[in-house]
Design an enzyme around this catalytic site. Structure first.
Site, PDB file in Angstrom:
ATOM      1  N   ARG A 134      42.931  11.707  52.024  1.00 32.06           N
ATOM      2  CA  ARG A 134      43.000  10.288  52.370  1.00 32.06           C
ATOM      3  C   ARG A 134      44.352  10.020  53.031  1.00 32.06           C
ATOM      4  NH1 ARG A 134      45.993   7.169  48.705  1.00 32.06           N
ATOM      5  NH2 ARG A 134      46.675   8.357  46.900  1.00 32.06           N
ATOM      6  N   HIS A 135      44.508   8.814  53.555  1.00 34.84           N
ATOM      7  CA  HIS A 135      45.751   8.441  54.214  1.00 34.84           C
ATOM      8  C   HIS A 135      46.666   7.749  53.196  1.00 34.84           C
ATOM      9  CE1 HIS A 135      48.493   6.502  57.066  1.00 34.84           C
ATOM     10  NE2 HIS A 135      48.031   7.359  57.966  1.00 34.84           N
ATOM     11  N   PRO A 136      47.984   7.984  53.263  1.00 34.38           N
ATOM     12  CA  PRO A 136      48.854   7.355  52.259  1.00 34.38           C
ATOM     13  C   PRO A 136      48.876   5.831  52.324  1.00 34.38           C
ATOM     14  CG  PRO A 136      50.153   8.486  53.948  1.00 34.38           C
ATOM     15  CD  PRO A 136      48.726   8.885  54.157  1.00 34.38           C
TER      16      PRO A 136
END
Lengths: 391, 391
Positions: free
Chosen positions: A238-240
């Site tokens: 996932r993206h931070p």
């Protein structure tokens, strides 16, 4: 007599002598060759580029096996075998040097000096020559003399610490980004030096460290650490700071959905049948969705379980939600866009069979890519090179 | 009146107009700016580069917060706010264009045409201008009009399928290699076009696809699949064909050991106290060690459990075995080699406080890096640019 450069491609007119082995250096000179420079690999007699001895290997009925690894990163180059510790070979190398615009090497720092081809010697004799040195740690600093490999610089440069499952161990990037990144930065440095030389007439010594190159790829990790004071770790796929933006499981496998902004998120909820999520206060804004990413992922995957990844990709694309398949290598080779772009280049192996390598990703609109030559056999071009040099 | 280029750095003399947003394009123009090109960001009024609105954010007592993300990839650039749909702003843009050598954009393909600045128009008016277009899927092919993000091209390009724990889910590379790879290839393409233009006087249209760029990074995965017929998957932090070569756990954490060849392996066994492994027939050659990698890893980690990672690194280095720490971001910032190389560049934030960004990894021996300017505020250079243009 001097060597003649190629006449086609943006780097036509440039001649590269290539002392590099394995990956970082050969990747740099592959880019230069694909762009039209004439690249001459100078390899150790008998042994050649170490990559010739790294698998996977392709069987040949007569002669030794071909390294598919070597074959993949050495197209459009010529080969001559020279031992730089033997006087007669040094004289030949000096003749080649006199024609060269660029010399690329990836020995441990100090080796070129020991061979008598250090920068001062080279620059004194050939002031216009550009030397590009690629090494694990660079030509300066306390670790300069240490050997390094891709895995070592990936680890020291921080990328491993950011890759992997949340809470899990640091994970290697599945390709040799430690080598390839350095090779790419070296190609940029070489070209910059060529552009400068066109103004000044004088060559320079490009110093690329694999470790530096990893630090330059860290993207926002240095920023996050300085702002939050928290050491960033791996967070899976996932993206931070954007949610939902990552890999999700459908009925039969994975797909990527990138619908993180507040305009896209309600559209995604409608598209996959999650009307309640659309109005759930936990998911009202991107920062809130980031906070509750695990709960949201569970809901999304429950919804996606109803259909296959391919069915969802078709549907999501039709409603304008950025998404994509998680291709394995077989999927890459089937992918219609990758094929339409000509990114899978077929070249003949020494045994005559075709073999696919990744093409050059630097394309120019309206120009067909040049015909490419397969990677050379060791010393394949000795006769033609000696002939050209009048030896 | 025309703009004046910079006079220092290898790309001195070149002027870049920069319409790019977020990461792939700005990373390309960061490299060009660091190398001495004058880079002028043309940003949407009020909003600016989208990255200005992506965290992490730094608080300012007066004025809106500063995006540390934006700050990290926009140093050495100027900023002017122009709306290319407004006539007066278009006239200004045209004046800037008349001075530019290179225009870089990363809109979805077709957008520049809609704005009236398609390649045909630009090339007709400014035959020497180089246009670099960076997009998700490229200017051609069935997916050309689709939006893409880093995560999407990482997944479609196959890198995700090679990254992660053995048997585990596909895992994102912990940095945006989908964007950064494309930005690097774009910088290579722009420089190649400059070198060609120095011979021909004519500019060209560089077409970089983020997806192509991922395929070009696949290294030996295409080769392994074609030779073995097995689709490569993630294998954690070891090497597919060299053993031992990967991440190992010591008493207090991880380290990398790269001792895969048959000369190095017995030395490693001696160094960590595994005399039996040295003569174990399962570990006699690299192919055998690859086959029995799990058993060997267990033995090595049992031995390494006796000391800390730092103690082992000291010892292994002293006996000449390639190894390294697994640095997290804090470790990167403390690393003596990374600091000695000047890879951590401190620049003042708008609030006056210092902030560290990764420096340019393209170094030249004997040359001090130029002093750098921090990323610009939106429209910061309007007055000076208009003054230079005589408007």
């Amino acid at each position: 007599m001097t060597l003649t450069a190629n006449t086609r491609g943006p780097l036509a007119g440039l001649i590269v002598l290539d002392l590099t082995r394995v990956l970082a250096g050969p990747y740099c000179t592959l880019l230069l060759a694909d762009l039209g420079a004439r690249v001459i690999k100078v390899e150790m007699p008998e042994i050649g580029d170490d990559a010739r001895h790294i698998g996977p290997f392709i069987h040949n009925d007569d002669g030794p096996p071909t390294s598919a690894y070597f074959f993949s990163v050495n197209r459009n180059k010529e080969s001559i075998a020279l031992n730089l510790k033997v006087e007669a070979d040094r004289l030949l190398f000096d003749k080649l040097l006199a024609s060269a615009d660029i010399l690329v090497e990836n020995f441990t720092p100090g080796t070129m000096d020991k061979l008598g081809y250090g920068w001062d010697v080279l620059h004194g004799r050939h002031p216009a020559l550009i030397l590009a040195s690629i090494s694990g740690f660079g030509q300066t600093g306390p670790y300069r003399a240490l050997p390094a490999y891709d895995m070592v610089v990936q680890a020291m440069g921080g990328v491993l610490s950011l890759t992997g499952e949340e809470g899990g161990p640091p994970t290697r990037v599945g390709v040799s980004i430690g080598d390839i990144g350095a090779g790419m930065f070296a190609a940029i440095g070489v070209q910059a030096a060529i552009i400068e030389r066109m103004r000044t007439g004088i060559g320079k010594h490009v110093d690329i460290a694999m470790l530096d190159s990893q630090v330059a790829l860290l993207e926002n990790a240095l920023a996050r650490y300085q702002v939050d004071g928290v050491v960033p770790g791996p967070i899976g796929s996932r993206h931070p700071s954007i949610t939902p933006f990552g890999v999700f499981k459908a009925q039969d496998g994975y797909l990527v959905v990138a619908a993180g902004n507040d305009r896209m998120f309600p559209r995604l909820c409608d598209a996959i049948g999650l009307p309640d999520a659309k109005t759930d206060p936990r998911f009202a804004t991107n920062p809130l969705r980031c906070e509750h990413h695990a709960a949201l992922k569970m809901l999304i995957e429950q919804a996606l379980a109803a259909r296959t990844a391919a069915a969802w990709l078709h549907h999501l694309t039709s409603v304008g939600i950025p998404c994509g398949p998680v291709n394995d290598v077989a999927g890459v080779m089937r992918d219609p866009q990758i094929n339409a772009r000509g990114m899978l280049m077929e070249l003949p192996l020494p045994n005559g069979k075709p073999f696919i390598t990744a093409a050059c990703p630097i394309q120019f609109v309206g120009e067909e890519p040049q015909a490419s030559q397969p990677a050379p056999d060791l010393d394949q071009h000795r006769a033609s090179l000696l002939n050209e040099l009048g030896v």
